[in-house]
Design a protein around this motif. Structure first.
Motif, mmCIF file in Angstrom:
data_model
loop_
_atom_site.group_PDB
_atom_site.id
_atom_site.type_symbol
_atom_site.label_atom_id
_atom_site.label_comp_id
_atom_site.label_asym_id
_atom_site.label_seq_id
_atom_site.Cartn_x
_atom_site.Cartn_y
_atom_site.Cartn_z
ATOM 1 N N ASP A 1 58.899 18.987 44.688
ATOM 2 C CA ASP A 1 59.278 19.019 46.099
ATOM 3 C C ASP A 1 60.724 19.483 46.241
ATOM 4 O O ASP A 1 61.608 19.066 45.479
ATOM 5 C CB ASP A 1 59.142 17.636 46.725
ATOM 6 C CG ASP A 1 57.702 17.146 46.727
ATOM 7 O OD1 ASP A 1 56.821 17.925 46.341
ATOM 8 O OD2 ASP A 1 57.486 15.982 47.102
ATOM 9 N N TYR A 2 60.940 20.330 47.256
ATOM 10 C CA TYR A 2 62.285 20.801 47.575
ATOM 11 C C TYR A 2 62.486 20.721 49.084
ATOM 12 O O TYR A 2 61.547 20.934 49.862
ATOM 13 C CB TYR A 2 62.496 22.253 47.119
ATOM 14 C CG TYR A 2 62.418 22.432 45.617
ATOM 15 C CD1 TYR A 2 63.536 22.217 44.823
ATOM 16 C CD2 TYR A 2 61.219 22.805 45.001
ATOM 17 C CE1 TYR A 2 63.473 22.380 43.441
ATOM 18 C CE2 TYR A 2 61.150 22.971 43.631
ATOM 19 C CZ TYR A 2 62.278 22.748 42.860
ATOM 20 O OH TYR A 2 62.201 22.898 41.498
ATOM 21 N N SER A 3 63.737 20.434 49.496
ATOM 22 C CA SER A 3 64.085 20.407 50.920
ATOM 23 C C SER A 3 65.140 21.465 51.187
ATOM 24 O O SER A 3 66.093 21.627 50.408
ATOM 25 C CB SER A 3 64.609 19.024 51.323
ATOM 26 O OG SER A 3 63.578 18.059 51.235
ATOM 27 N N SER B 1 65.785 21.723 59.104
ATOM 28 C CA SER B 1 65.340 21.435 57.736
ATOM 29 C C SER B 1 63.824 21.478 57.608
ATOM 30 O O SER B 1 63.093 21.285 58.581
ATOM 31 C CB SER B 1 65.842 20.050 57.305
ATOM 32 O OG SER B 1 67.250 19.976 57.383
ATOM 33 N N VAL B 2 63.368 21.736 56.385
ATOM 34 C CA VAL B 2 61.954 21.709 56.060
ATOM 35 C C VAL B 2 61.812 21.304 54.599
ATOM 36 O O VAL B 2 62.675 21.619 53.772
ATOM 37 C CB VAL B 2 61.297 23.085 56.326
ATOM 38 C CG1 VAL B 2 61.830 24.142 55.387
ATOM 39 C CG2 VAL B 2 59.777 22.989 56.206
ATOM 40 N N THR B 3 60.750 20.571 54.291
ATOM 41 C CA THR B 3 60.442 20.169 52.919
ATOM 42 C C THR B 3 59.206 20.904 52.438
ATOM 43 O O THR B 3 58.209 20.990 53.169
ATOM 44 C CB THR B 3 60.210 18.653 52.828
ATOM 45 O OG1 THR B 3 61.408 17.973 53.225
ATOM 46 C CG2 THR B 3 59.850 18.227 51.412
ATOM 47 N N ALA B 4 59.267 21.470 51.235
ATOM 48 C CA ALA B 4 58.157 22.234 50.676
ATOM 49 C C ALA B 4 57.926 21.805 49.237
ATOM 50 O O ALA B 4 58.788 21.201 48.600
ATOM 51 C CB ALA B 4 58.446 23.728 50.750
ATOM 52 N N GLY B 5 56.737 22.132 48.726
ATOM 53 C CA GLY B 5 56.400 21.823 47.342
ATOM 54 C C GLY B 5 55.742 22.996 46.674
ATOM 55 O O GLY B 5 54.910 23.685 47.279
#
Length: 864
Positions: free
Chosen positions: A286-288, A304-308
């Motif tokens: 996971d990265y933000s 902001s957004v969180t992705a994996g």
């Protein structure tokens, strides 16, 4: 005459004395004299203001030093203790306490001792007036249809809630007096963040007063739109847009805490472009990301957004590529998940972001939710950390979700399930049933069932499907009628009446390709080419196989439960899997034994759905099955079915929590039956059994579980109705039941098995013979069944028959002659035959032998 004031003063000073009954207690010592006692009570007032303190005083007569007395209040028919004190050395007591609001009866009690009996006063009625309430009035004003909530903390902890209707709600809360902190929480609707114009306020609520406060919510426009457009095992692609040409800074951090400043985290991009691919990342991580925008010379943001990233490989340990929807969160080890009355509650760790009403939440597998869970925050507890979740779909939690792969065959052998102690009685001496005809190796009914021609062909791949002529797009398909799920448990029957056993093996196979992408709603549209907002390609099949043994002594219907089958096909960010929960249904019409009934059955579907500029839906069922003939003995038929609930998709392993299944419904993986003619060959009774194997389903695919609440989402049946895995099988092969034979005034039936070509001849009183060259006679005789192997099939296994019949009212009276002629031995030697003749339903002749027979005679009496 006394003035009112003097009378009131006299009333307030009233002293009430009470004398207890003088009954005596039994003496504990013969030399001790019985002693009586009394309690008196007085109070200064009978009508009191709220919160007032009242004093009850009096004296215990003949007190033994410092006695303990109790003040009691009457509740219903019982007395409850309020307070207790000790008297002084002279027996005087004085008790202060706060009476309950309203009118109640009180008394003073001295409990009995070894020397003294219990002593109690008469009751005193006290009235405490009800004062004005202490209240907190909160007004919540929002855009139309937005839910909102204000948390209230102080001497009373509560909350004010506005439902998702209208624009304003006023809540009046009963509270204790004191100082309160009111906190308005943000709300999310359709991806747009709505924030309160003020977040927190403090106010004091005096006793008996009403304090008021108001909160309002407005849309919080983003500085720029930020979107994850693609994810791979080692990269995340992002795009953004703003009102004017300007400069941007994009920063990254690991985990779900996005960089808060332009110096935090790792630099990803700085410049005027509006898209970037961040490569070199670790798979399944996971990265933000935080985007900062230069506006009028000042840096604003972040958005902001969180992705994996995806994890290499597929199966139970695979991970999907994803980006969280605005304000959505994923559960972690520090969060506490519980189930309360079928609803999912989560207490977020103190380090987690403050929860937002309406935001999505994805939960990993845990003891409370074994298959994980997808939900939106429907309620926030006054502690500000505990939330109740409403079931949701992938698109409610993720703005981008991409997963594909396949799950190959990996059979799971379940524990053997048995119940009962019934043992069929042994046959009487001399009544041993004749053995079944010998089966040449590889050519019995079991072998025939294994042949490809006996199986139904599988459907096409979902890649080749054509959309159906019409697709329902209004509401989920309602399940069709299925085998009963409320049958008695088999263990409710006497164990001596049945014995049931099954050793099941389950397996799941299929492939999936799920891609969900929704653009963030902001001030400016993103120039991203996405042909479909979402798409699903799913192929899933569930297989059950095993052996069934059933011995029953009488008619019964029951259910034998089996362990649940669950297979996880994606592990992260939210588990995706297949679950089947059911049991074995048994319905016997009478005494029967069935052993080693083998089967394997596969049912499933292939489906696709497209949401976007060109919506498209299609599905095709999968039906494949096989059966292996059992050993059967008994009197009447039996039905068995493997029946249960099937679920596929996100959180499929979580039950009783309102999960929106990607596909689900009732599925009878297998419905088998044996019926027919349960004759006893030792008594000349022909046995002819028929076996069937099929299934029944009412499984629907719910697109909203995958695609979210989009207008074009659809739910439709992907596996429904009844189907056959095999064509009905006769044993012995090609046997004919008596009910299928012509049966009138006369029925003459010749039966045998393989290897010889026999002919049946019947001659009527006029001398005319009915046989294969002359299949009918003038008197009404007819050769209606002539099933013979012929020498080209001299090794064929099965049941062969010739039957000659005269219909009712046609057979002339007189003497008839019947014989068996061996037309050809086919070089294998004569095989055994049996011959029986019925006249008007009564058997008058039964013979057996090999080769040609002698001529037998029987009579038909004149009609009278």
């Amino acid at each position: 005459m006394r003035s009112p004031t003097r009378r009131l003063t006299t009333l307030l000073a009233l002293v009430v004395a009470f004398v207890l009954p003088t009954q005596m207690l039994a003496m504990t010592s013969a030399s001790a004299a019985p002693v009586s006692t009394k309690v008196s009570v007085k109070t200064s007032a009978r009508t009191l203001a709220p919160g007032a303190v009242v004093t009850l005083s009096g004296k215990v007569a003949k007190a033994k030093k410092r006695e303990r007395v109790y003040v009691q209040r009457k509740v219903g028919k019982k007395w409850r203790a309020v307070k207790s004190v000790r008297t002084n050395a002279r027996g005087v007591y004085r008790v202060k306490f706060k009476p309950a609001t309203g009118t109640h009866s009180y008394r003073v009690l001295k409990k009995k001792s070894k020397r003294l009996k219990a002593a109690k006063s008469r009751t005193v009625k006290l009235t405490v007036r009800t004062g004005p309430p202490t209240r907190l009035r909160i007004t919540l004003t929002t855009p139309d249809g937005l839910p909102a909530q204000v948390l209230v903390k102080g001497p009373t902890t509560t909350r004010a809630v506005k439902p998702a209707v209208g624009t304003s709600t006023t809540r009046t809360l009963d509270v204790k007096p004191g100082t309160y902190t009111l906190t308005a929480v943000s709300s999310l609707r359709e991806g747009r963040d709505h924030r309160p114009t003020r977040t927190t306020t403090k106010l004091t609520v005096p006793r008996g007063a009403t304090a008021a406060s108001a909160f309002a919510w407005k849309v919080a426009p983003p500085v720029a739109g930020l979107e994850v457009t693609d994810t791979t095992a080692d990269s995340v692609s992002l795009a953004w847009a703003s009102k004017d040409e300007t400069e941007y800074v994009l920063r990254r951090s690991a985990g779900d805490r996005a960089p808060a400043t332009r110096d935090a985290g790792t630099a990803v991009y700085s410049g005027t472009d509006r898209s970037v691919t961040d490569g070199g990342l670790a798979s399944g991580t996971d990265y933000s990301y935080s985007l900062f925008t230069l506006v009028d010379g000042a840096w604003q943001g972040p958005v902001s957004v969180t992705a994996g990233t995806t994890r290499a490989g597929t199966g139970a340990d695979s991970a999907a590529g994803f980006a969280l929807a605005p304000r959505a969160v994923l559960g972690d080890a520090g969060d506490v998940v519980t189930l309360r009355s079928g609803q999912v509650w989560v207490r977020f760790a103190a380090s987690r972001p403050a929860p937002v009403l309406g935001a999505g939440v994805g939960l990993p597998a845990s003891a409370a939710v074994p298959g994980g869970y997808l939900g939106t925050i429907a309620e926030i507890d006054p502690d500000g950390r505990t939330v109740r979740l409403a079931p949701a779909g992938l698109a409610d939690v993720f703005s981008h979700y991409s997963a594909e792969g396949s799950y190959a065959s990996d059979p799971v052998s379940m524990e053997e399930i048995t119940y009962g102690d019934y043992v069929p009685p042994a046959p009487e001496p001399g009544e041993e049933p004749a053995p079944a005809p010998a089966e040449p190796p590889g050519e019995g009914p079991a072998a025939a069932l294994r042949a490809p021609s006996a199986r139904k062909a599988p459907g096409p791949s979902h890649r080749d499907l054509k959309p159906p002529a019409a697709v329902k797009r209004t509401s989920p398909v309602r399940p069709a009628a299925m085998p009963s799920s409320d049958l008695k448990d088999c263990i409710s029957y006497n164990a001596l009446d049945l014995k049931v056993g099954i050793t099941p093996t389950f397996d799941a196979t299929g492939d999936f390709d799920v891609d969900v992408h929704s653009k963030t709603v902001g001030l400016w549209d993103l120039a991203v080419d996405v042909p479909h907002a979402a798409s699903i390609d799913v192929s899933s099949a569930l297989t059950v196989g095993g052996l069934v043994d059933v011995d029953v002594a009488k008619e019964l219907s029951c259910l034998l439960g089996m362990d649940d089958f669950y297979r996880q096909i994606v592990a992260y960010p939210v588990p995706m899997g297949i679950k089947y929960s059911g049991g074995l249904e048994i319905s016997a019409q009478g005494k029967l034994s069935l052993h080693d009934w083998g089967f394997d059955a596969t049912a499933g579907f292939k489906a696709h759905a497209r949401i976007g500029t060109e919506p498209d839906f299609g599905s095709e069922p999968i039906h494949e099955g096989n059966m292996y003939a059992p050993d059967v003995a008994g009197e009447i038929g039996l039905e068995v079915a493997v029946v249960g609930e099937f679920t596929l998709g996100p959180a499929a392993g979580t039950a009783d929590a309102g999960v929106i299944a990607g596909a689900g419904g009732r599925l009878a993986l297998l419905k088998g039956a044996v019926s027919g003619q349960f004759g006893d060959p030792a008594r000349g009774q022909e046995r002819c059994l028929e076996f069937t194997l099929g299934g029944e389903g009412a499984v629907s695919l719910d697109a909203s579980a995958w695609l979210g609440p989009l207008e074009a989402s659809a739910s439709w049946e992907v596996l429904g109705g009844e189907w056959d895995y095999i064509d009905p099988l006769r044993w012995p092969e090609r046997c004919i039941m008596d009910s299928e034979l012509g049966d009138g005034d006369i029925r003459a039936t010749l039966r045998w098995s393989n290897g010889t070509d026999y002919d049946l001849h019947v001659t009527d009183p006029a001398g005319e013979t009915v046989y294969y060259r002359a299949p009918t006679s003038a008197s009404g005789g007819e050769l209606d069944h002539d099933i013979i192997p012929g020498c080209s099939q001299e090794t064929a296994d099965g049941s062969y028959i010739e039957n000659i019949n005269w219909d009712d009212g046609e057979a002339p009276s007189g003497t008839y002659h019947v014989r068996v002629d061996e037309y050809a031995g086919c070089g294998t030697g004569s095989r055994t035959w049996s011959l029986e003749v019925y006249v008007k339903g009564r058997r008058v002749l039964f013979e057996s032998g090999a080769g040609s027979s002698q001529t037998y005679s029987f009579e038909v009496a004149p009609r009278g």
